[in-house]
Design a protein around this motif. Structure first.
Motif, mmCIF file in Angstrom:
data_model
loop_
_atom_site.group_PDB
_atom_site.id
_atom_site.type_symbol
_atom_site.label_atom_id
_atom_site.label_comp_id
_atom_site.label_asym_id
_atom_site.label_seq_id
_atom_site.Cartn_x
_atom_site.Cartn_y
_atom_site.Cartn_z
ATOM 1 N N LYS A 80 -0.055 -3.085 1.978
ATOM 2 C CA LYS A 80 0.034 -3.123 0.530
ATOM 3 C C LYS A 80 -1.171 -2.412 -0.053
ATOM 4 O O LYS A 80 -2.306 -2.747 0.238
ATOM 5 N N ARG A 81 -0.898 -1.429 -0.882
ATOM 6 C CA ARG A 81 -1.974 -0.642 -1.470
ATOM 7 C C ARG A 81 -2.022 -0.896 -2.968
ATOM 8 O O ARG A 81 -1.003 -0.876 -3.645
ATOM 9 N N ASP A 82 -3.219 -1.157 -3.478
ATOM 10 C CA ASP A 82 -3.378 -1.303 -4.915
ATOM 11 C C ASP A 82 -4.592 -0.504 -5.367
ATOM 12 O O ASP A 82 -5.323 0.063 -4.559
ATOM 13 N N THR A 83 -4.765 -0.421 -6.671
ATOM 14 C CA THR A 83 -5.890 0.293 -7.250
ATOM 15 C C THR A 83 -6.526 -0.599 -8.303
ATOM 16 O O THR A 83 -6.058 -1.709 -8.574
ATOM 17 N N ARG A 128 -2.504 -8.478 -5.394
ATOM 18 C CA ARG A 128 -2.592 -9.811 -4.811
ATOM 19 C C ARG A 128 -1.391 -10.688 -5.197
ATOM 20 O O ARG A 128 -0.951 -11.521 -4.418
ATOM 21 N N HIS A 129 -0.874 -10.525 -6.414
ATOM 22 C CA HIS A 129 0.281 -11.335 -6.829
ATOM 23 C C HIS A 129 1.502 -11.027 -5.954
ATOM 24 O O HIS A 129 2.219 -11.927 -5.537
ATOM 25 N N LEU A 130 1.718 -9.753 -5.683
ATOM 26 C CA LEU A 130 2.835 -9.386 -4.814
ATOM 27 C C LEU A 130 2.574 -9.844 -3.382
ATOM 28 O O LEU A 130 3.501 -10.241 -2.670
ATOM 29 N N LEU A 131 1.312 -9.823 -2.965
ATOM 30 C CA LEU A 131 0.958 -10.320 -1.636
ATOM 31 C C LEU A 131 1.308 -11.803 -1.505
ATOM 32 O O LEU A 131 1.876 -12.235 -0.494
ATOM 33 N N LYS A 132 0.974 -12.597 -2.520
ATOM 34 C CA LYS A 132 1.299 -14.020 -2.486
ATOM 35 C C LYS A 132 2.804 -14.240 -2.535
ATOM 36 O O LYS A 132 3.313 -15.217 -1.972
ATOM 37 N N SER A 133 3.538 -13.339 -3.178
ATOM 38 C CA SER A 133 4.992 -13.442 -3.176
ATOM 39 C C SER A 133 5.548 -13.241 -1.771
ATOM 40 O O SER A 133 6.480 -13.932 -1.354
ATOM 41 N N TYR A 134 4.977 -12.314 -1.018
ATOM 42 C CA TYR A 134 5.377 -12.124 0.378
ATOM 43 C C TYR A 134 5.123 -13.398 1.192
ATOM 44 O O TYR A 134 5.948 -13.811 2.000
ATOM 45 N N ASP A 153 -6.624 -10.427 3.408
ATOM 46 C CA ASP A 153 -6.914 -10.237 1.991
ATOM 47 C C ASP A 153 -8.430 -10.143 1.783
ATOM 48 O O ASP A 153 -9.109 -11.154 1.674
ATOM 49 N N SER A 154 -9.006 -8.943 1.757
ATOM 50 C CA SER A 154 -8.291 -7.705 1.932
ATOM 51 C C SER A 154 -8.899 -6.938 3.103
ATOM 52 O O SER A 154 -10.017 -7.239 3.540
ATOM 53 N N GLY A 214 0.038 -7.120 21.456
ATOM 54 C CA GLY A 214 -0.286 -8.260 22.302
ATOM 55 C C GLY A 214 0.663 -9.426 22.153
ATOM 56 O O GLY A 214 0.623 -10.360 22.952
ATOM 57 N N GLY A 215 1.505 -9.412 21.140
ATOM 58 C CA GLY A 215 2.480 -10.477 20.954
ATOM 59 C C GLY A 215 1.948 -11.693 20.232
ATOM 60 O O GLY A 215 2.667 -12.676 20.055
ATOM 61 N N ALA A 216 0.675 -11.649 19.807
ATOM 62 C CA ALA A 216 0.113 -12.809 19.112
ATOM 63 C C ALA A 216 0.745 -12.992 17.738
ATOM 64 O O ALA A 216 0.899 -14.117 17.266
ATOM 65 N N VAL A 217 1.085 -11.897 17.082
ATOM 66 C CA VAL A 217 1.691 -11.955 15.753
ATOM 67 C C VAL A 217 2.933 -11.078 15.727
ATOM 68 O O VAL A 217 3.047 -10.115 16.489
ATOM 69 N N ARG A 218 3.851 -11.434 14.842
ATOM 70 C CA ARG A 218 5.045 -10.607 14.675
ATOM 71 C C ARG A 218 4.893 -9.621 13.528
ATOM 72 O O ARG A 218 5.358 -8.496 13.590
ATOM 73 N N THR A 219 4.219 -10.062 12.472
ATOM 74 C CA THR A 219 4.059 -9.226 11.290
ATOM 75 C C THR A 219 2.616 -9.297 10.817
ATOM 76 O O THR A 219 2.022 -10.366 10.802
ATOM 77 N N VAL A 220 2.068 -8.145 10.449
ATOM 78 C CA VAL A 220 0.729 -8.064 9.870
ATOM 79 C C VAL A 220 0.865 -7.485 8.471
ATOM 80 O O VAL A 220 1.427 -6.403 8.294
ATOM 81 N N ILE A 221 0.368 -8.209 7.472
ATOM 82 C CA ILE A 221 0.385 -7.743 6.090
ATOM 83 C C ILE A 221 -1.058 -7.634 5.622
ATOM 84 O O ILE A 221 -1.813 -8.600 5.685
ATOM 85 N N VAL A 222 -1.433 -6.456 5.164
ATOM 86 C CA VAL A 222 -2.810 -6.236 4.731
ATOM 87 C C VAL A 222 -2.799 -5.698 3.307
ATOM 88 O O VAL A 222 -1.896 -4.965 2.906
ATOM 89 N N LEU A 223 -3.808 -6.084 2.539
ATOM 90 C CA LEU A 223 -4.028 -5.575 1.193
ATOM 91 C C LEU A 223 -5.186 -4.588 1.247
ATOM 92 O O LEU A 223 -6.251 -4.912 1.777
ATOM 93 N N VAL A 224 -4.979 -3.378 0.741
ATOM 94 C CA VAL A 224 -5.995 -2.326 0.780
ATOM 95 C C VAL A 224 -6.231 -1.829 -0.644
ATOM 96 O O VAL A 224 -5.278 -1.467 -1.345
#
Length: 293
Positions: A13-16, A22-28, A110-111, A134-144
């Motif tokens: 997720k990219r913002d400026t 962050r609001h959209l991140l919390k929605s995810y 975050d972030s 490595g299989g530790a996580v299925r999905t990684v979501i990052v805010l940049v």
């Protein structure tokens, strides 16, 4: 926008400074917690736990694990639960394994801008890739926060992600605009652009779709330069030059007439005749008998 979280990969997720993502991140995160098999781990650098949990459904709060890096992100006091220097494959995997195992684990950062400012970008990309493989996580979501980094750094993170959502303020105060780029398993890029707003329960309302998804060639942040723009000679052919080129007979290409002329014996053509004499020791069954093999 919401189906982005269901991808087996990384969502960037990219913002400026003009619009916070962050609001959209919390929605995810809210969407992930509604799935019973999902467990969410948050590395929080920019908001305290109370602020981060505000608005999230409390019935699923036990499946949200917040690792506090907000109070002391650089570890100056020595009492921080997580610091920016602990962003390694071993430390993050240890945090995840401390909680009961689940079928699906989502890691939210975050972030990532905090980490990129204190780690080599290449090392950050390698660790994100290792977490997924490595299989530790299925999905990684990052805010940049793209305003804080060079284009090359943002481009590397973008290339690593399977989905990129870029948010910007909407026109005339109508919500916000999300430009989503998804990479399919075949390598094709799907691009979509929508106007949206975040409701009080963190659900997303789509107001309009500005472009239909399709196979597109997505341009990077850097402008593509034409290498033939300032040459002193012309690399392109006009229609007349192209027609003349097609009519030109190449010296190594034989026409049918030339082939038949070469194959037809003409007057004065020579032949080589060989008659073995008595001294020739030639064996019909073994033609190579005279060779020292």
């Amino acid at each position: 926008v919401i189906p982005c979280i269901g991808l087996n990969g990384k969502c960037n997720k990219r913002d400026t400074v003009s619009y916070s993502g962050r609001h959209l991140l919390k929605s995810y995160i809210s969407t992930a917690l509604k799935r019973e098999e999902e467990v969410v781990h948050v590395l929080g650098f920019e908001a305290c736990e109370k602020e981060f949990r505000d608005g999230l459904d409390r019935t699923n709060a036990q499946r949200l694990h917040f690792h506090n890096a907000y109070s002391d992100p650089l570890g100056w006091t020595g009492n921080s639960a997580f610091t920016v220097h602990q962003f390694t494959l071993e430390d993050v995997s240890t945090l995840i394994k401390q909680t009961p195992q689940a079928k699906a684990v989502t890691l939210v950062i975050d972030s990532l801008s905090w980490i990129l400012r204190h780690h080599d970008p290449a090392a950050v990309c390698q660790r994100l890739q290792a977490l997924k493989k490595g299989g530790a996580v299925r999905t990684v979501i990052v805010l940049v926060h793209t305003d804080m980094h060079q284009r090359g750094t943002v481009g590397s993170i973008r290339h690593l992600a399977t989905s990129v959502v870029t948010v910007a303020p909407g026109t005339r105060g109508l919500g916000a605009v999300a430009k989503t780029t998804r990479r399919t398993k075949s390598g094709k890029l799907m691009q979509d652009e929508e106007t949206f707003s975040i409701n009080e329960d963190l659900s997303v309302t789509i107001h309009s779709k500005l472009s239909h998804p399709g196979h597109t060639h997505v341009n990077t942040d850097e402008t593509e330069v034409d290498p033939t723009a300032n040459l002193t000679f012309n690399l392109r052919l006009s229609d007349t030059e192209r027609q003349a080129k097609e009519k030109l007979a190449l010296p190594f290409v034989f026409s049918k007439e030339k082939k038949s002329a070469l194959l037809q014996p003409g007057p004065g053509s020579g032949r080589i005749l060989y008659e073995p004499d008595a001294n020739d020791d030639y064996d019909q069954e073994d033609p190579d008998d005279d060779l020292d093999i």
